[in-house]
Design a protein around this motif. Structure first.
Motif, PDB file in Angstrom:
ATOM      1  N   ASP A  93       0.863  -1.190   0.000  1.00 39.23           N
ATOM      2  CA  ASP A  93       0.000   0.000   0.000  1.00 39.23           C
ATOM      3  C   ASP A  93       0.896   1.235   0.000  1.00 39.23           C
ATOM      4  OD1 ASP A  93      -2.142   1.742   0.226  1.00 39.23           O
ATOM      5  OD2 ASP A  93      -2.299   1.512   2.404  1.00 39.23           O
ATOM      6  N   PRO A  94       1.563   1.527  -1.116  1.00 38.96           N
ATOM      7  CA  PRO A  94       2.604   2.557  -1.112  1.00 38.96           C
ATOM      8  C   PRO A  94       2.100   3.944  -0.732  1.00 38.96           C
ATOM      9  CG  PRO A  94       2.067   1.864  -3.354  1.00 38.96           C
ATOM     10  CD  PRO A  94       1.373   0.908  -2.433  1.00 38.96           C
ATOM     11  N   ALA A  95       2.774   4.548   0.239  1.00 37.60           N
ATOM     12  CA  ALA A  95       2.447   5.912   0.650  1.00 37.60           C
ATOM     13  C   ALA A  95       2.969   6.926  -0.353  1.00 37.60           C
ATOM     14  CB  ALA A  95       3.021   6.188   2.038  1.00 37.60           C
ATOM     15  N   ALA A  96       3.966   6.531  -1.145  1.00 37.83           N
ATOM     16  CA  ALA A  96       4.531   7.396  -2.182  1.00 37.83           C
ATOM     17  C   ALA A  96       4.931   6.523  -3.365  1.00 37.83           C
ATOM     18  CB  ALA A  96       5.735   8.164  -1.643  1.00 37.83           C
ATOM     19  N   GLY A  97       4.980   7.113  -4.533  1.00 42.53           N
ATOM     20  CA  GLY A  97       5.330   6.374  -5.735  1.00 42.53           C
ATOM     21  C   GLY A  97       6.786   5.937  -5.742  1.00 42.53           C
ATOM     22  N   PHE A  98       7.059   4.886  -6.467  1.00 51.19           N
ATOM     23  CA  PHE A  98       8.421   4.348  -6.520  1.00 51.19           C
ATOM     24  C   PHE A  98       9.416   5.395  -6.998  1.00 51.19           C
ATOM     25  CE2 PHE A  98      11.919   2.309  -8.788  1.00 51.19           C
ATOM     26  CZ  PHE A  98      12.390   1.430  -7.831  1.00 51.19           C
TER      27      PHE A  98
END
Length: 345
Positions: A152-157
């Motif tokens: 559940d990424p809080a920020a993009g890769f």
């Protein structure tokens, strides 16, 4: 408990000693810190060919999420759940090649993109199949032959890894080759955050790492901060770059030396137990065992000893919290701020 660290490092106090024995904060960090961050999955050599599958465990000991890397016949690489959507069986247990993913429990089948294609004895089931019968797709990216996933990424890769990737492009890390003889796994009897804190400052080098201090010019040692990462820049005493120590929030360390890359993954196992995995990827074998990257085992042993001593100290009833050196502990302050932000979100 809500944790806060002043944005002004000159006025800020560190996390309190009680944080390192706070079971609630440790449990909250599973979902709010680790499940929302990008985690290293290792090299992708075993899924280089079409129709190849490779099971991976996402952060064993903390998230323990079974994942599956799947490259379809057209060459597209995906990261899927490795759990059957029927009864939860683990689907693939070892790297292999296959035309489909088949569950060994009741023979539910999926294509290599994760779509369910067959299920015996379900003709009378209503509203079947549904989207929920497909394997969930997990956020995934690759860089220089390494895979990274987030539940559940809080920020993009690219937002997280962009500064490191841009800075290291000229080294051509995609050409580095894994040297399994240098693989190491260490168990440290300390809170995972203490290990990260120690990594994030060169302040202790003259006092803990006598051998490294003979190589690195402590006076020019510096840190650069980015939104989700920071880097420590170390030069030799004659001004040549000795190392770039990149840290990616919360627990990934990418250490670039003249010989190549050392990946360190910090895996929390409990309040006072941490596993650290070292993996080496060599670009120039002629420079191995030289300079700042030449005595990693000795440096690790020295770090373990001091971190374990601090683990005992922060549990003292007489220790409250410390202060930051504004010149030498910017990386630690940055980490604490990001950690509080994630825990309090």
């Amino acid at each position: 408990m809500k944790y806060e660290v002043n944005a002004d490092i000159a006025a800020a106090h560190t996390l309190p000693g009680s944080f390192y024995s706070d079971a609630d904060a440790f449990e909250r960090s599973r979902e709010s810190v680790f499940a929302r961050s990008w985690q290293w999955l290792g090299k992708l050599d075993d899924v280089a060919s079409p129709q190849s599958l490779s099971p991976r465990d996402l952060l064993p000991g903390m998230l323990d999420e079974p994942l599956l890397l799947s490259r379809d016949a057209g060459g597209t690489l995906r990261c899927l759940s490795n759990v059957c959507t029927h009864r939860g069986n683990i689907l693939v247990k070892a790297p292999c090649t296959a035309r489909e993913i088949r569950c060994g429990y009741h023979s539910r089948r999926f294509d290599l993109a994760g779509h369910m294609t067959f299920m015996p004895e379900f003709r009378d089931a209503k509203n079947f199949p549904a989207k929920a019968d497909d394997l969930p797709l997990v956020a995934f990216h690759h860089w220089a032959g390494h895979g990274f996933a987030s539940l559940d990424p809080a920020a993009g890769f690219h937002e997280v890894f962009g500064p490191m990737r841009d800075a290291m492009t000229a080294l051509r890390p995609e050409t580095f080759r894994h040297d399994a003889t240098r693989d190491r796994d260490f168990e440290v009897h300390a809170h995972w955050a203490l290990y990260v804190e120690n990594y994030l400052e060169g302040f202790h080098i003259p006092f803990v790492h006598a051998g490294l201090n003979e190589i690195v010019d402590y006076g020019t040692y510096q840190s650069e901060l980015h939104r989700h990462s920071n880097v420590q820049l170390a030069a030799t005493k004659d001004g040549v770059q000795a190392a770039q120590y990149w840290w990616i929030f919360p627990n990934l360390m990418l250490n670039f030396y003249p010989w190549g890359l050392s990946v360190n993954l910090v895996e929390p196992l409990g309040l006072g137990r941490t596993r650290v995995r070292f993996r080496s990827y060599v670009g120039d074998p002629s420079k191995l065992d030289q300079g700042a990257g030449g005595s990693l085992d000795r440096v690790e042993a020295e770090d373990e000893a001091i971190v374990q001593a601090v683990q005992r100290g922060v549990r003292s009833r007489l220790y409250a919290r410390g202060r930051y050196s504004p010149t030498r502990e910017r990386g630690v302050h940055h980490f604490h701020r990001l950690l509080c932000e994630a825990l309090n979100d």
